[in-house]
Write a protein that holds these residues in place. Structure first.
Motif, short mmCIF file in Angstrom:
data_model
loop_
_atom_site.label_atom_id
_atom_site.label_comp_id
_atom_site.label_asym_id
_atom_site.label_seq_id
_atom_site.Cartn_x
_atom_site.Cartn_y
_atom_site.Cartn_z
N PRO A 12 0.79 -1.23 0.00
CA PRO A 12 0.00 0.00 0.00
C PRO A 12 0.83 1.29 0.00
O PRO A 12 0.27 2.35 -0.15
CB PRO A 12 -0.82 -0.10 1.30
N ASN A 13 2.13 1.20 0.15
CA ASN A 13 2.90 2.45 0.20
C ASN A 13 3.25 2.98 -1.19
O ASN A 13 4.07 3.86 -1.34
CB ASN A 13 4.16 2.26 1.03
N ASN A 14 2.64 2.35 -2.19
CA ASN A 14 2.80 2.83 -3.56
C ASN A 14 4.20 2.65 -4.12
O ASN A 14 4.56 3.24 -5.14
CB ASN A 14 2.40 4.31 -3.70
N GLN A 15 5.01 1.87 -3.47
CA GLN A 15 6.32 1.55 -4.06
C GLN A 15 6.12 0.39 -5.02
O GLN A 15 5.33 -0.51 -4.74
CB GLN A 15 7.30 1.12 -2.95
N PRO A 16 6.85 0.40 -6.14
CA PRO A 16 6.73 -0.74 -7.03
C PRO A 16 7.12 -2.03 -6.31
O PRO A 16 8.10 -2.03 -5.57
CB PRO A 16 7.72 -0.44 -8.15
N VAL A 17 6.34 -3.06 -6.50
CA VAL A 17 6.74 -4.36 -5.98
C VAL A 17 7.94 -4.82 -6.79
O VAL A 17 7.96 -4.66 -8.01
CB VAL A 17 5.57 -5.36 -6.15
N ILE A 40 -1.09 -2.32 -12.28
CA ILE A 40 -1.61 -1.03 -11.80
C ILE A 40 -1.30 -0.87 -10.31
O ILE A 40 -0.85 0.20 -9.87
CB ILE A 40 -3.12 -0.89 -12.09
N GLU A 41 -1.51 -1.93 -9.53
CA GLU A 41 -1.17 -1.84 -8.11
C GLU A 41 0.34 -1.69 -7.92
O GLU A 41 0.81 -0.89 -7.12
CB GLU A 41 -1.67 -3.07 -7.35
N ALA A 42 1.10 -2.46 -8.68
CA ALA A 42 2.55 -2.46 -8.49
C ALA A 42 3.17 -1.11 -8.83
O ALA A 42 4.12 -0.67 -8.17
CB ALA A 42 3.18 -3.56 -9.34
N TYR A 43 2.66 -0.46 -9.85
CA TYR A 43 3.26 0.80 -10.32
C TYR A 43 2.27 1.96 -10.22
O TYR A 43 2.34 2.92 -10.98
CB TYR A 43 3.75 0.63 -11.77
N ARG A 44 1.38 1.85 -9.25
CA ARG A 44 0.28 2.79 -9.08
C ARG A 44 0.72 4.25 -9.15
O ARG A 44 0.09 5.09 -9.79
CB ARG A 44 -0.40 2.50 -7.74
#
Ligand code: AN7
Length: 385
Positions: A12-17, A40-44
Motif C-alpha cells: 500500500p505504500n505505492n512503491q513498485p513491488v 496497476i497496483e505495483a506501479y500505481r
C-alpha cells in the motif's frame, strides 16, 4: 506472522513491488506467487489512477527477463542478450499491459462497451479485460489474417468478432469513426491509457537489470509499444532509477516497413501477421523516439524472422510468435554495430502458442516421427537405441 505479512505491508505504500528476479529467495512458493498484484497496483504512483478507480486486472505484468546465450554467442564481443518474455502475460502478449489501463479507465468513465481494430493480440486482450470489467467488446479484424490462437481467444472471451475484407489499417480507420459516432470506447493504442500501461514493461526491465540496457530491441507495427517503452525509461531515468537511457532499436518486417521506408505502405505483407501494418498510428511519436534515443529502424525478411524464431525455441526453449522474433532477427542483422560488452534486451511481445500453424509449417519433419507401430522395438529403433 510470517512472510505474507511482509508482502501485505509492502504494497500500500505505492512503491513498485520488486520484479520477480529481484525478489528474496524463499522456500515458501506462495510468497512469490501471491506477491504480484497486477501492474496497476505495483506501479500505481506512475499511473493515472486514484483510490476510487475500479481496477480491472488479470494480474498481468511481472514477466521474466531471460538470458539467451544462443543469441549472445552469435554476437560475441562480451555482449549479453536478454529477452523480456511478455508472451507470459495472461492473454499471451504485451497488450495486457495496455489493456488493464485502458479498460480500467473506460470502466471509470462509465463505458459499457469497448472496440478495437486488431491484428489479433489487441483483440484477445480487449476481449478478456472487457469481460473482466463486465463490459462488451467489439473487435474488428482483417478476415483471414489473424493467427488461430488469437481468434480462438477473442471467440472464447465472448467478444463480437467482426472480420472485414480489408487490412488492419482499414480496420483502425473504421473503429476510429465508429467510436466517434456510437457509445463504444476505443481501446487501440491511440487511447493514451494504453501507452501508460505499456510503459511498465520498461520499469520491469530496469527493476530486473538494475539499470537500463544499452539497447532495447523491439518489433514495430502500429508503433505504440516502442513509444511506451521509451516513456517508461525516461520516467525512471528522471527519478534516478536508471543511470542511462537505451538506444531504441525498432524492427519491422520487410514487406511491412513504413518506419524504414519513411511513408505508409499500401499493401503490407509478412508472415508475422501481428505486425502486418502499413500506416502506424504512432508514426510521428516513433520517429521522435528514434531521434531522442539515437536509435534506428531496420527491416528483417520473413526468412530472418523465422530463423530467429527457431533459434529461440530450438536452442533456448523460449517460444515466441513470429512478430516477436523480429526483435532478435533484427539484432542479429545489425550485430556488427553492437558495442563490446553491451547489455541488450529484446522484447518478445507474444507467445508462440498464438500461431501454431506457422510453428508447424516452419518445423522440419526430421524430428517428427509419425505413424509408428506401437511396439517397443520400433520406437526404440527410431530413438536410436
Ligand atoms: C506480438 O494486436 O497491432 O508497434 O492489433 O501483436 O505497439 O503495434 C499487434 C502488434 C509486436 C507491434 N508484437 O506492436 C494488434 C497489434 C506483437 C504484436 C506488435 C504487435 P506496436
Amino acid at each position: 506472522m510470517t512472510s505474507t505479512a511482509a508482502i501485505a505491508t509492502a504494497q500500500p505504500n505505492n512503491q513498485p513491488v520488486p520484479n520477480r528476479s529481484d525478489s528474496q529467495p524463499s522456500t515458501n512458493g506462495r510468497l512469490l506467487h501471491q506477491g504480484w498484484p497486477g501492474l496497476i497496483e505495483a506501479y500505481r504512483r506512475y499511473l493515472p489512477v486514484t483510490d476510487s478507480t475500479p481496477v480491472v486486472t488479470l494480474h498481468e505484468g511481472n514477466t521474466p527477463l531471460i538470458p539467451v546465450p544462443a543469441v549472445s554467442d552469435r554476437i560475441g564481443k562480451g555482449v549479453k542478450v536478454f529477452v523480456k518474455y511478455d508472451g507470459l502475460n495472461p492473454t499471451g502478449s504485451f497488450k495486457d499491459r495496455g489493456m488493464t489501463m485502458a479498460v480500467t479507465k473506460a470502466k471509470e468513465e462509465g463505458a459499457e462497451a469497448v472496440i478495437c481494430a486488431s491484428t489479433g493480440n489487441t483483440s484477445a486482450a480487449a476481449a478478456a479485460f472487457a469481460k473482466r470489467g463486465r463490459m462488451k467488446a467489439f473487435v474488428v479484424i482483417p478476415d483471414g489474417y489473424v493467427a488461430m490462437g488469437k481468434l480462438a481467444q477473442a471467440l472464447m472471451y465472448g467478444a463480437e468478432v467482426l472480420a472485414i475484407k480489408g487490412n488492419f489499417d482499414r480496420a483502425l480507420a473504421m473503429v476510429r469513426e465508429i467510436s466517434d459516432k456510437y457509445p463504444v470506447k476505443l481501446v487501440n493504442s491511440v487511447n493514451p491509457y494504453r501507452l501508460q500501461g505499456q510503459k511498465t514493461g520498461a520499469f520491469e526491465v530496469v527493476d530486473a537489470l538494475g539499470d537500463a540496457p544499452d539497447w532495447l530491441c523491439i518489433p514495430v507495427g502500429n508503433a505504440g509499444n516502442i513509444t511506451a517503452y521509451w516513456m517508461g525509461f525516461c520516467e525512471y531515468h528522471q527519478e534516478g532509477r536508471c543511470g542511462k537511457l537505451p538506444r531504441m532499436m525498432g524492427f519491422q518486417a520487410a514487406g511491412s516497413a513504413p518506419m524504414v521506408a519513411g511513408h505508409p505502405i499500401e499493401n503490407p505483407e509478412t508472415i508475422a501477421t501481428a505486425i502486418r501494418i502499413g500506416n502506424p498510428a504512432s508514426y510521428d511519436k516513433a520517429i521522435a523516439v528514434r531521434e531522442a534515443s539515437q536509435g534506428a529502424f531496420n527491416s528483417v525478411t520473413d526468412e530472418e524472422i523465422l530463423d530467429a524464431y527457431k533459434i529461440l525455441a530450438g536452442e533456448e526453449g523460449v517460444f515466441c510468435e513470429p512478430a516477436s522474433a523480429a526483435s532478435v532477427a533484427g539484432l542479429l542483422k545489425v550485430k556488427d554495430e553492437v558495442p563490446a560488452n553491451a547489455k541488450i534486451v529484446c522484447v518478445l511481445t507474444g507467445n508462440g502458442l498464438k500461431d501454431p500453424q506457422t510453428a508447424i509449417d516452419s518445423s522440419s519433419n526430421a524430428n517428427y516421427h509419425q505413424g509408428l507401430e506401437a511396439d517397443l522395438e520400433t520406437v526404440a529403433k527410431v530413438m536410436g537405441f
